[in-house]
Design an enzyme around this catalytic site. Sequence first.
Site, PDB file in Angstrom:
ATOM      1  N   LYS A  21       0.772  -1.203  -0.031  1.00  9.76           N
ATOM      2  CA  LYS A  21       0.009   0.023  -0.065  1.00  9.76           C
ATOM      3  C   LYS A  21       0.856   1.292  -0.089  1.00  9.76           C
ATOM      4  O   LYS A  21       1.732   1.190   0.343  1.00  9.76           O
ATOM      5  CB  LYS A  21      -1.061   0.010   1.046  1.00  9.76           C
ATOM      6  CG  LYS A  21      -0.515  -0.026   2.760  1.00  9.76           C
ATOM      7  CD  LYS A  21       0.469   1.442   3.065  1.00  9.76           C
ATOM      8  CE  LYS A  21       0.741   1.361   4.351  1.00  9.76           C
ATOM      9  NZ  LYS A  21       1.324   2.516   4.762  1.00  9.76           N
ATOM     10  N   VAL A 110      10.846  -4.811   3.106  1.00 12.00           N
ATOM     11  CA  VAL A 110      10.841  -5.126   4.518  1.00 12.00           C
ATOM     12  C   VAL A 110      11.010  -3.899   5.282  1.00 12.00           C
ATOM     13  O   VAL A 110      12.009  -2.895   4.946  1.00 12.00           O
ATOM     14  CB  VAL A 110      11.963  -6.214   4.779  1.00 12.00           C
ATOM     15  CG1 VAL A 110      12.003  -6.288   6.357  1.00 12.00           C
ATOM     16  CG2 VAL A 110      11.688  -7.650   4.213  1.00 12.00           C
ATOM     17  N   ALA A 111      10.433  -3.494   6.239  1.00  9.56           N
ATOM     18  CA  ALA A 111      10.409  -2.230   7.092  1.00  9.56           C
ATOM     19  C   ALA A 111      10.502  -1.075   6.262  1.00  9.56           C
ATOM     20  O   ALA A 111      11.241  -0.015   6.455  1.00  9.56           O
ATOM     21  CB  ALA A 111      11.530  -2.353   8.061  1.00  9.56           C
ATOM     22  N   GLY A 112       9.781  -1.088   5.249  1.00  9.23           N
ATOM     23  CA  GLY A 112       9.701  -0.164   4.281  1.00  9.23           C
ATOM     24  C   GLY A 112       8.523   1.073   4.099  1.00  9.23           C
ATOM     25  O   GLY A 112       8.641   1.938   3.279  1.00  9.23           O
ATOM     26  N   GLY A 113       7.453   0.996   5.144  1.00  3.46           N
ATOM     27  CA  GLY A 113       6.378   1.670   4.897  1.00  3.46           C
ATOM     28  C   GLY A 113       5.333   1.201   4.118  1.00  3.46           C
ATOM     29  O   GLY A 113       4.391   2.189   3.674  1.00  3.46           O
ATOM     30  N   GLY A 116       4.424  -4.314   4.449  1.00  2.00           N
ATOM     31  CA  GLY A 116       4.887  -5.749   4.046  1.00  2.00           C
ATOM     32  C   GLY A 116       4.566  -6.873   5.069  1.00  2.00           C
ATOM     33  O   GLY A 116       3.944  -7.797   4.627  1.00  2.00           O
ATOM     34  N   GLY A 117       4.811  -6.570   6.124  1.00  2.00           N
ATOM     35  CA  GLY A 117       4.410  -7.378   7.456  1.00  2.00           C
ATOM     36  C   GLY A 117       2.730  -7.467   7.218  1.00  2.00           C
ATOM     37  O   GLY A 117       2.539  -8.692   7.702  1.00  2.00           O
ATOM     38  N   SER A 118       2.293  -6.798   7.203  1.00  2.00           N
ATOM     39  CA  SER A 118       0.590  -6.505   7.197  1.00  2.00           C
ATOM     40  C   SER A 118       0.081  -7.346   6.110  1.00  2.00           C
ATOM     41  O   SER A 118      -0.727  -8.103   6.279  1.00  2.00           O
ATOM     42  CB  SER A 118       0.043  -5.198   7.168  1.00  2.00           C
ATOM     43  OG  SER A 118       0.634  -4.398   8.258  1.00  2.00           O
ATOM     44  N   ALA A 119       0.771  -7.257   4.946  1.00  2.00           N
ATOM     45  CA  ALA A 119       0.430  -8.266   3.808  1.00  2.00           C
ATOM     46  C   ALA A 119       0.368  -9.447   3.987  1.00  2.00           C
ATOM     47  O   ALA A 119      -0.402 -10.394   3.777  1.00  2.00           O
ATOM     48  CB  ALA A 119       1.133  -7.683   2.529  1.00  2.00           C
ATOM     49  N   ASP A 151      -2.713  -1.658   9.738  1.00  2.00           N
ATOM     50  CA  ASP A 151      -2.752  -1.748   8.276  1.00  2.00           C
ATOM     51  C   ASP A 151      -3.263  -3.227   7.503  1.00  2.00           C
ATOM     52  O   ASP A 151      -3.562  -3.354   6.464  1.00  2.00           O
ATOM     53  CB  ASP A 151      -1.265  -1.618   7.574  1.00  2.00           C
ATOM     54  CG  ASP A 151      -0.950  -0.470   7.779  1.00  2.00           C
ATOM     55  OD1 ASP A 151      -1.653   0.795   7.901  1.00  2.00           O
ATOM     56  OD2 ASP A 151       0.317  -0.060   7.640  1.00  2.00           O
TER      57      ASP A 151
HETATM   58  O1  C5P Z   1      -0.625  -1.472  14.190  1.00  2.36           O
HETATM   59  P1  C5P Z   1       0.855  -1.621  13.971  1.00  2.36           P
HETATM   60  O2  C5P Z   1       1.341  -2.665  14.636  1.00  2.36           O
HETATM   61  O3  C5P Z   1       1.089  -1.696  12.464  1.00  2.36           O
HETATM   62  O4  C5P Z   1       1.622  -0.362  14.638  1.00  2.36           O
HETATM   63  C1  C5P Z   1       3.125  -0.338  14.802  1.00  2.36           C
HETATM   64  C2  C5P Z   1       3.394   0.872  15.616  1.00  2.36           C
HETATM   65  O5  C5P Z   1       3.167   2.024  14.888  1.00  2.36           O
HETATM   66  C3  C5P Z   1       2.461   1.014  16.763  1.00  2.36           C
HETATM   67  O6  C5P Z   1       3.120   0.132  17.750  1.00  2.36           O
HETATM   68  C4  C5P Z   1       2.429   2.241  17.337  1.00  2.36           C
HETATM   69  O7  C5P Z   1       3.870   2.631  17.742  1.00  2.36           O
HETATM   70  C5  C5P Z   1       2.703   2.980  15.879  1.00  2.36           C
HETATM   71  N1  C5P Z   1       1.313   3.580  15.363  1.00  2.36           N
HETATM   72  C6  C5P Z   1       0.710   4.366  16.053  1.00  2.36           C
HETATM   73  N2  C5P Z   1      -0.508   4.720  15.768  1.00  2.36           N
HETATM   74  C7  C5P Z   1      -1.289   4.286  14.535  1.00  2.36           C
HETATM   75  C8  C5P Z   1      -0.547   3.190  13.874  1.00  2.36           C
HETATM   76  C9  C5P Z   1       0.776   2.812  14.429  1.00  2.36           C
HETATM   77  O8  C5P Z   1       1.274   5.104  17.009  1.00  2.36           O
HETATM   78  N3  C5P Z   1      -2.463   4.385  14.329  1.00  2.36           N
END
Ligand code: C5P
Length: 313
Positions: A21, A110-113, A116-119, A151
């Site tokens: 995404k 990986v860890a790219g924003g 990827g992990g969510s996918a 995500d």
């Molecule tokens: O939900 P996800 O595991 O992808 O989020 C990773 C981290 O990103 C969370 O632990 C939090 O530190 C931060 N985050 C946040 N607010 C969001 C989504 C993510 O602070 N709405």
Amino acid sequence: MSSLQAAGATSDVVRVRVPAKINLALQVGGLRDDGFHELSTVFQAVSLYDEVGAVARPDDSITSAVKGEGAEAIGLGMDNLAVRAAHLLRERFGSPDLGVHLKIKKSIPVAGGMAGGSADAAGALLACSVLWDLDTSPNDLLDLAAELGSDVPFSLVGGTAIGRGRGDALVPLLSRGSYHWALAIAERGLSTPVVFNRLDELTAEGHTSPCPEKERTVLNSLASADVAKLARCMCNDLQPASLDLYPELATILSVGLHAGALGALISGSGPTCAFLCASESDAVAVARRLEGVPQVRATKRAVGPVPGAQLVN
Ligand code: C5P
């Protein structure tokens, strides 16, 4: 059992393809009691895919193997979101004797924003629900997805959607046209929590509230397939924090813009830089120009929007 599930259940391996995404607009509000930030975002799923294969096991173990770019950085146990997804699904809808081996092929950085992990987690939910022949509705899977990460629901749904709450409460959107992207994958990754924490430090006096007008402009651009207008109004509140943690990204953004991209932004928490282009050939030219820029490990091209997690025959 749905006909979709029946089709997948006949094979030994159930394969699911899940897109990356890009947040076309990402506005970050205040910190909530649960430690997450209130978000107002517009997601677009793009044609860069991870594949998750679910293979039945003779025992009740849940195991994984990861191949592809950056695979060595990914854990294979409960630190892998796809493995956690399989455990959660089994706990809520399956029986304890069910096992699975998850084969993950990575193309999403990986860890790219780019989620990827969510996918991979979304892929594991769909693939295991088919493999184990579970009685799960799309809403059941969406609820589990939201428990796994902000995500993950969008990775299941794909297309174009608004994300509210912590990003997990989705409203699907109609979007016209196709959007061509060049992507610059950076040498190193950025951790999402670290980027959010840095944003909190940079905005110590308090976050500004998400601006509905900004989001409306993005939605209008998508409704009218106006690529140039979308390029002008794309926004990412996390970008100053990502740039602060990884200053070389500013050069990457500027090189892509000079190479002819209509707009550029960091994808989510970064560090992948996404360049919106007027055409496929422009995206090829921008990607080519970005190759060889220091801190660019690889370039890719993608088109959006595309559907979310799907079974592969
Ligand atoms: O939900 P996800 O595991 O992808 O989020 C990773 C981290 O990103 C969370 O632990 C939090 O530190 C931060 N985050 C946040 N607010 C969001 C989504 C993510 O602070 N709405």
